[in-house]
Design a protein around this motif. Structure first.
Motif, short mmCIF file in Angstrom:
data_model
loop_
_atom_site.label_atom_id
_atom_site.label_comp_id
_atom_site.label_asym_id
_atom_site.label_seq_id
_atom_site.Cartn_x
_atom_site.Cartn_y
_atom_site.Cartn_z
N ILE A 1 0.85 -1.20 0.00
CA ILE A 1 0.00 0.00 0.00
C ILE A 1 0.88 1.24 0.00
O ILE A 1 1.76 1.37 0.84
CB ILE A 1 -0.93 0.01 1.22
N ILE A 2 0.65 2.13 -0.95
CA ILE A 2 1.37 3.40 -1.02
C ILE A 2 0.36 4.51 -0.73
O ILE A 2 -0.65 4.66 -1.43
CB ILE A 2 2.02 3.63 -2.40
N PHE A 3 0.63 5.29 0.33
CA PHE A 3 -0.27 6.39 0.68
C PHE A 3 -0.06 7.57 -0.27
O PHE A 3 1.07 7.87 -0.69
CB PHE A 3 0.00 6.86 2.10
N MET A 4 -1.15 8.24 -0.59
CA MET A 4 -1.13 9.48 -1.37
C MET A 4 -1.66 10.59 -0.47
O MET A 4 -2.75 10.46 0.10
CB MET A 4 -2.00 9.37 -2.62
N THR A 5 -0.91 11.65 -0.31
CA THR A 5 -1.35 12.69 0.63
C THR A 5 -0.65 14.02 0.36
O THR A 5 0.45 14.04 -0.21
CB THR A 5 -1.06 12.26 2.08
N ALA A 6 -1.31 15.09 0.78
CA ALA A 6 -0.67 16.41 0.76
C ALA A 6 -0.05 16.71 2.11
O ALA A 6 0.62 17.72 2.28
CB ALA A 6 -1.70 17.48 0.40
N ILE A 7 -0.26 15.81 3.10
CA ILE A 7 0.29 16.00 4.44
C ILE A 7 1.76 15.59 4.42
O ILE A 7 2.09 14.50 3.95
CB ILE A 7 -0.48 15.16 5.47
N THR A 8 2.62 16.42 4.94
CA THR A 8 4.06 16.12 4.88
C THR A 8 4.70 16.02 6.25
O THR A 8 5.91 15.87 6.34
CB THR A 8 4.80 17.18 4.05
N ASP A 9 3.90 16.12 7.35
CA ASP A 9 4.53 16.08 8.67
C ASP A 9 4.99 14.66 9.00
O ASP A 9 4.40 13.66 8.56
CB ASP A 9 3.56 16.60 9.73
N THR A 10 6.04 14.56 9.79
CA THR A 10 6.67 13.29 10.11
C THR A 10 5.73 12.36 10.88
O THR A 10 5.70 11.15 10.64
CB THR A 10 7.95 13.52 10.92
N ASP A 11 4.94 12.91 11.82
CA ASP A 11 4.05 12.07 12.62
C ASP A 11 3.05 11.30 11.75
O ASP A 11 2.78 10.13 11.99
CB ASP A 11 3.28 12.93 13.63
N SER A 12 2.50 11.99 10.74
CA SER A 12 1.55 11.33 9.84
C SER A 12 2.22 10.22 9.06
O SER A 12 1.65 9.14 8.85
CB SER A 12 0.94 12.36 8.88
N LYS A 13 3.46 10.48 8.61
CA LYS A 13 4.17 9.45 7.86
C LYS A 13 4.45 8.23 8.73
O LYS A 13 4.27 7.09 8.30
CB LYS A 13 5.48 10.01 7.29
N ILE A 14 4.88 8.47 9.96
CA ILE A 14 5.15 7.37 10.87
C ILE A 14 3.87 6.58 11.15
O ILE A 14 3.87 5.35 11.17
CB ILE A 14 5.77 7.89 12.18
N ARG A 15 2.77 7.31 11.35
CA ARG A 15 1.49 6.65 11.61
C ARG A 15 1.11 5.76 10.42
O ARG A 15 0.64 4.63 10.60
CB ARG A 15 0.40 7.69 11.86
N GLY A 16 1.34 6.27 9.20
CA GLY A 16 1.01 5.49 8.01
C GLY A 16 1.85 4.24 7.89
O GLY A 16 1.35 3.16 7.56
N LEU A 17 3.15 4.36 8.14
CA LEU A 17 4.03 3.21 8.05
C LEU A 17 3.70 2.17 9.12
O LEU A 17 3.76 0.97 8.87
CB LEU A 17 5.49 3.66 8.18
N LYS A 18 3.32 2.64 10.32
CA LYS A 18 2.92 1.70 11.37
C LYS A 18 1.62 0.99 11.00
O LYS A 18 1.40 -0.15 11.41
CB LYS A 18 2.76 2.44 12.70
N ALA A 19 0.76 1.67 10.25
CA ALA A 19 -0.49 1.06 9.83
C ALA A 19 -0.26 -0.03 8.79
O ALA A 19 -1.13 -0.87 8.56
CB ALA A 19 -1.44 2.12 9.27
N GLY A 20 0.92 -0.02 8.15
CA GLY A 20 1.24 -1.09 7.20
C GLY A 20 1.62 -0.62 5.81
O GLY A 20 1.86 -1.45 4.93
N ALA A 21 1.65 0.70 5.56
CA ALA A 21 2.03 1.19 4.23
C ALA A 21 3.52 0.96 3.98
O ALA A 21 4.32 0.86 4.91
CB ALA A 21 1.72 2.68 4.12
#
Length: 448
Positions: free
Chosen positions: A85-105
């Motif tokens: 799964i590759i996330f697509m987003t306009a959000i660039t903050d580190t916390d969101s990226k970490i949350r996404g990777l922990k979710a399995g992306a």
């Protein structure tokens, strides 16, 4: 940009924006992919479970069920949990990226999209998925082969030499090194493109910032509209932070290249003749591959690695086999340390820190290399040490080890490299593996 796909992969695009769906679909179809689309997380789940795609492009900001929730549900379902799964987003903050990777992306794409980057990232993750599936299949075949050999040894009393010979051939055919070689080749192409562009962006950004500073110097009182916009975007913060962001991206790319190079060194496939090899490079590449097991977490601190490297020349050997020996011994050292940590608190472990020590030197007569790898793990009894290099002997639980790693390592060091491999250990005091390798092997050593 030309993207080579070996089959028509299916990409599921999940986005509540019709424009994004249209643009991405057209680009992916033009690149040779089949495309499915979903406008929300619920529809995406139903589609993916009914007909699993090869990869999912998932928007984060969607109504009702956002991308994080959708990702978690996809990873929880047995039919979709292995889909990258590759996330697509306009959000660039580190916390969101970490949350996404922990979710399995597995990756992020930042809006607005660059077509070449989208295609490159999709292509590399599809190929990593294919290589991983191939490795799992080979491992399954190897496991079945191991069971077959164990049965033959018990029932038909097959000679030990023949078992080791055939098993080593099967091990080489399904080796991790072949998978790594393919991954590093695929990583290096887009990585070179990224690093080259980062250098250009860094130069261009500095030119733009210098130009902006000149405007601020000679026109200190711009019109109100410019002043308002500067305050709105926090121009001073941007000018200070942008170069740091570019530098961080560059550093991350260089680290990926370093890891890729280490994987390439580790995955060297031996020829039938000996070649010159830097043993320190082999050890370092193995340590980098095992880095995820050496790192600390909330349960235990990191396993410290102490290197006492001597001044060694390159030696004539079979590099791929030597790297396999380093991998087996270092992985066992980590296992022993993890076993000793069981039941201990974080503070108790810190009182006697986890440590692996690697020492190298030439023997006094300058004809051999001496390598010592020691740990402060759980240790072993003399009885266990005496059987350690016997095929199929293991102290690990069923399913955790085949008892072949150290046996194969012994064969590689002693039979293939005319060396010596010994183990010294005491319960509760850790273990040390010591090996000696001649600087030059005899002419008639056979690789197979």
């Amino acid at each position: 940009m030309s993207i080579n796909t070996r089959k028509s992969n299916v990409i599921l695009i999940v986005d509540d924006s019709p424009i994004h769906l249209k643009v991405l679909s057209e680009n992916l179809v033009a690149a040779g992919y089949e495309v499915a689309v979903a406008a929300n997380g619920k529809d995406a789940l139903q589609q993916a479970i009914y007909e699993p795609p090869d990869l999912i492009l998932l928007d984060i900001q969607m109504p009702e069920m956002n991308g994080f929730e959708t990702c978690q549900q996809l990873k929880a379902h047995p039919k979709t949990q292995t889909i990258p799964i590759i996330f697509m987003t306009a959000i660039t903050d580190t916390d969101s990226k970490i949350r996404g990777l922990k979710a399995g992306a597995v990756d992020y794409l930042t809006k607005p999209f660059q077509q070449e980057e989208v295609l490159a990232r999709i292509n590399i993750h599809l190929q990593i998925k294919e290589l991983t599936q191939s490795l799992l299949q080979k491992n399954l075949s190897l496991s079945q082969l191991n069971q077959k050999f164990q049965h033959l040894v018990v029932e038909k009393d097959i000679r030990l030499k023949e078992v080791q010979f055939e098993l080593l051939k099967a091990y080489k055919l399904s080796s991790l090194g072949q998978m790594m070689a393919g991954i590093t080749h695929e990583i290096n192409n887009p990585l070179g493109f990224v690093i080259g562009n980062i250098n250009q962006v860094q130069e261009f950004l500095q030119d733009v910032l210098t130009h902006l500073q000149l405007y601020q110097k000679y026109y200190p009182d711009p019109v109100a509209e410019i002043q308002d916009h500067a305050e709105e975007i926090d121009i001073e913060f941007l000018m200070a932070d942008l170069p740091e962001m570019i530098a961080s991206i560059k550093q991350g790319s260089l680290l990926i290249r370093e890891i890729s190079n280490s994987m390439r060194i580790f995955s060297r496939i031996d020829s039938s003749t000996q070649v010159l090899f830097n043993l320190h490079e082999g050890i370092d590449s193995t340590l980098l591959i095992l880095k995820h097991r050496l790192k600390g977490n909330e349960k235990h601190p990191e396993i410290r690695v102490v290197k006492n490297y001597g001044n060694l020349p390159e030696i004539l050997c079979f590099p791929g086999q030597m790297n396999q020996v380093f991998m087996n011994i270092l992985a066992n050292a980590i296992d022993a340390i993890e076993e000793s940590n069981r039941g201990k608190t974080y503070t108790e472990i810190l009182a006697n820190p986890n440590q692996i020590t690697i020492s190298t030197e030439l023997t006094p007569d300058q004809t051999q290399v001496l390598i010592r790898i020691s740990d402060n793990g759980i240790g072993m009894s003399e009885e266990v040490c005496s059987q350690l290099f016997n095929p199929f002997f293991t102290t690990k639980p069923v399913g955790k080890g085949t008892g072949l790693g150290l046996s194969i390592s012994y064969q590689i060091v002693v039979e293939k490299h005319q060396g010596k491999l010994e183990c010294y250990s005491k319960i509760g005091q850790g273990s040390e593996f010591a090996m000696t390798i001649p600087l030059k092997l005899s002419e008639n050593i056979d690789l197979n």
